[in-house]
Scaffold this motif. Structure first.
Motif, PDB file in Angstrom:
ATOM      1  N   VAL A 113      -8.676   1.443  11.482  1.00  0.00           N
ATOM      2  CA  VAL A 113      -8.366   2.464  10.922  1.00  0.00           C
ATOM      3  C   VAL A 113      -9.784   3.194   9.946  1.00  0.00           C
ATOM      4  O   VAL A 113     -10.565   2.413   9.555  1.00  0.00           O
ATOM      5  N   PRO A 114     -10.024   4.887  10.070  1.00  0.00           N
ATOM      6  CA  PRO A 114     -10.966   5.396   9.701  1.00  0.00           C
ATOM      7  C   PRO A 114     -11.496   5.038   7.941  1.00  0.00           C
ATOM      8  O   PRO A 114     -10.068   4.113   7.528  1.00  0.00           O
ATOM      9  N   SER A 115     -12.232   5.519   7.276  1.00  0.00           N
ATOM     10  CA  SER A 115     -12.440   4.786   6.545  1.00  0.00           C
ATOM     11  C   SER A 115     -11.331   5.833   5.543  1.00  0.00           C
ATOM     12  O   SER A 115     -10.867   7.222   5.907  1.00  0.00           O
ATOM     13  N   THR A 116     -11.733   6.010   4.037  1.00  0.00           N
ATOM     14  CA  THR A 116     -11.147   6.473   3.274  1.00  0.00           C
ATOM     15  C   THR A 116     -11.668   7.831   2.694  1.00  0.00           C
ATOM     16  O   THR A 116     -12.882   7.729   3.118  1.00  0.00           O
ATOM     17  N   VAL A 144     -12.791  11.249  13.162  1.00  0.00           N
ATOM     18  CA  VAL A 144     -13.428  10.737  14.538  1.00  0.00           C
ATOM     19  C   VAL A 144     -12.258   9.555  14.567  1.00  0.00           C
ATOM     20  O   VAL A 144     -11.920   9.486  15.582  1.00  0.00           O
ATOM     21  N   GLY A 145     -11.745   8.710  13.191  1.00  0.00           N
ATOM     22  CA  GLY A 145     -10.948   7.921  14.034  1.00  0.00           C
ATOM     23  C   GLY A 145      -9.312   8.442  14.633  1.00  0.00           C
ATOM     24  O   GLY A 145      -8.502   7.666  14.893  1.00  0.00           O
ATOM     25  N   THR A 149      -9.075   5.787  17.027  1.00  0.00           N
ATOM     26  CA  THR A 149      -8.612   4.582  16.706  1.00  0.00           C
ATOM     27  C   THR A 149      -7.263   4.372  17.826  1.00  0.00           C
ATOM     28  O   THR A 149      -7.852   3.301  18.794  1.00  0.00           O
ATOM     29  N   PRO A 150      -6.603   5.246  17.971  1.00  0.00           N
ATOM     30  CA  PRO A 150      -5.532   5.122  18.852  1.00  0.00           C
ATOM     31  C   PRO A 150      -6.297   4.206  20.582  1.00  0.00           C
ATOM     32  O   PRO A 150      -5.739   3.381  21.365  1.00  0.00           O
ATOM     33  N   ALA A 279      -3.820   6.364   4.235  1.00  0.00           N
ATOM     34  CA  ALA A 279      -3.159   7.659   4.582  1.00  0.00           C
ATOM     35  C   ALA A 279      -3.381   7.805   5.959  1.00  0.00           C
ATOM     36  O   ALA A 279      -2.095   8.310   6.608  1.00  0.00           O
ATOM     37  N   ALA A 280      -3.831   7.498   6.583  1.00  0.00           N
ATOM     38  CA  ALA A 280      -4.113   7.858   8.048  1.00  0.00           C
ATOM     39  C   ALA A 280      -3.650   6.891   8.615  1.00  0.00           C
ATOM     40  O   ALA A 280      -3.260   6.892  10.196  1.00  0.00           O
ATOM     41  N   GLY A 281      -3.816   5.372   8.646  1.00  0.00           N
ATOM     42  CA  GLY A 281      -3.407   4.774   8.740  1.00  0.00           C
ATOM     43  C   GLY A 281      -2.002   4.453   9.215  1.00  0.00           C
ATOM     44  O   GLY A 281      -1.311   3.897  10.342  1.00  0.00           O
ATOM     45  N   LEU A 282      -0.790   4.285   8.378  1.00  0.00           N
ATOM     46  CA  LEU A 282       0.195   4.408   8.618  1.00  0.00           C
ATOM     47  C   LEU A 282       1.004   5.084   9.606  1.00  0.00           C
ATOM     48  O   LEU A 282       1.810   5.073  10.327  1.00  0.00           O
TER      49      LEU A 282
END
Length: 347
Positions: A113-116, A144-145, A149-150, A279-282
């Protein structure tokens, strides 16, 4: 009438309590049948709107200014999408003694997952670090994530990512990347509105994430997957995550020093390079894992609270570093005597 404030001595983030409350609600009253369809549709719309707001907030000027500090951003990206995943792969040896397959899949997803953005900025500011660099580093990582990420999930998780396929990647693009780009394109006209109502829209952000959590955990309850998790497994997961966070905090701080970065840049690298975005991971997990998303995001939710608590302590200590203290200025009235040549506070 005084406005109620969250006690500063309480170590738990109030938003994490809301997340836990949402999980409890999903356990007691999971969405079923038509209600599940409505919740799923609303969750999809909320995810798209969430990333639309991300795109509308990211200033093109900030992004261009950040490019000039490319070494710092490459370092943060390497920590987020290279070092973290490598450590995640190394934890495969803990399966099945400490972690079962589902929890390990979630742990590995956590490392992708990307950073916060918000917390990286807040802790960097608290520790008197390079705040503009933290803003750009977090924003670049999120952007970038959306794509990386996927792709990393497809390569490293394989069938564990809910049967990852080209269709899953297309959903990621449609639900996350397209709204983000739309927000960027419309920023010229709506950027001022977004900036002026940043606080209100922040509640929309968090509400969207709560809806995603409720939908994911409802699906998990209906599917009966929570019977797979035992207290012993959760304890093992927390221990593994504590070690993972400690390794990343150490690597980002001393590794950036070895690369020749100054103190302010090292602070930004440590806080942007050691954390993962809930927030990005969920939203990504809800697309990639489907009914298994509740177990997949559990490691991320636990890591989120852990990183906030630990980084808050570190940021306060960094703020007390002698080199972080502002220089004293002579009293114009001459009431205080300051020794010549002292550039920092002695305390």
């Amino acid at each position: 009438m005084k406005r109620l404030k969250w006690p500063s001595w309480l170590p738990i983030d109030p938003y994490v309590l809301l997340l836990l409350g949402t999980v409890g609600l999903a356990a007691l009253l999971p969405a079923r049948g038509t209600g599940a369809d409505v919740a799923s549709g609303a969750s999809t719309a909320a995810i798209a709107f969430l990333f639309f707001l991300y795109g509308a907030r990211l200033s093109t000027r900030e992004a261009m200014d950040g490019v000039r500090h490319w070494r710092l951003h490459l370092t943060v990206l390497a920590c987020t999408f290279l070092v973290f995943p490598l450590l995640g792969l190394a934890t495969r040896g803990l399966e099945p003694v400490f972690l079962d397959h589902s929890l390990h899949t979630g742990l590995l997803f956590l490392t992708l997952v990307p950073s916060t953005v918000q917390s990286s900025i807040a802790f960097t500011s608290m520790a008197r670090g390079n705040v503009p660099a933290a803003i750009c580093a977090g924003s670049f990582s999120s952007l970038v994530g959306i794509v990386l990420t996927p792709l990393l999930a497809a390569a490293l998780l394989g069938g564990g990512a809910g049967g990852f396929s080209a269709d899953s990647l297309a959903k990621i693009v449609l639900q996350l990347l397209v709204p983000f780009l739309a927000g960027q394109l419309l920023r010229r006209w709506i950027g001022g509105f977004v900036t002026r109502h940043k606080k209100v829209l922040g509640y929309v952000d968090r509400g969207s994430i709560l809806l995603v959590v409720y939908t994911a955990f409802s699906e998990g309850m209906v599917a009966g997957i929570w019977h797979q998790v035992s207290p012993l497994r959760l304890t093992g997961l927390l221990a593994v995550e504590a070690v993972l966070l400690a390794i990343m905090l150490t690597l980002t701080w001393y590794g950036s020093k070895a690369l020749g970065f100054g103190r302010e840049d090292r602070v930004a690298i440590q806080f942007a390079g050691s954390k993962k975005s809930l927030a990005a991971g969920l939203p990504m997990a809800s697309v990639l894992f489907g009914a298994q998303a509740s177990l997949a995001v559990l490691p991320l939710m636990l890591f989120h609270q852990m990183q906030l608590m630990v980084c808050a302590v570190i940021a306060k200590r960094r703020a007390r570093d002698p080199e972080a203290q502002p220089p004293l200025t002579p009293d114009p009235a001459g009431s205080s005597r300051i020794a010549v040549g002292t550039g920092t506070r002695s305390g």
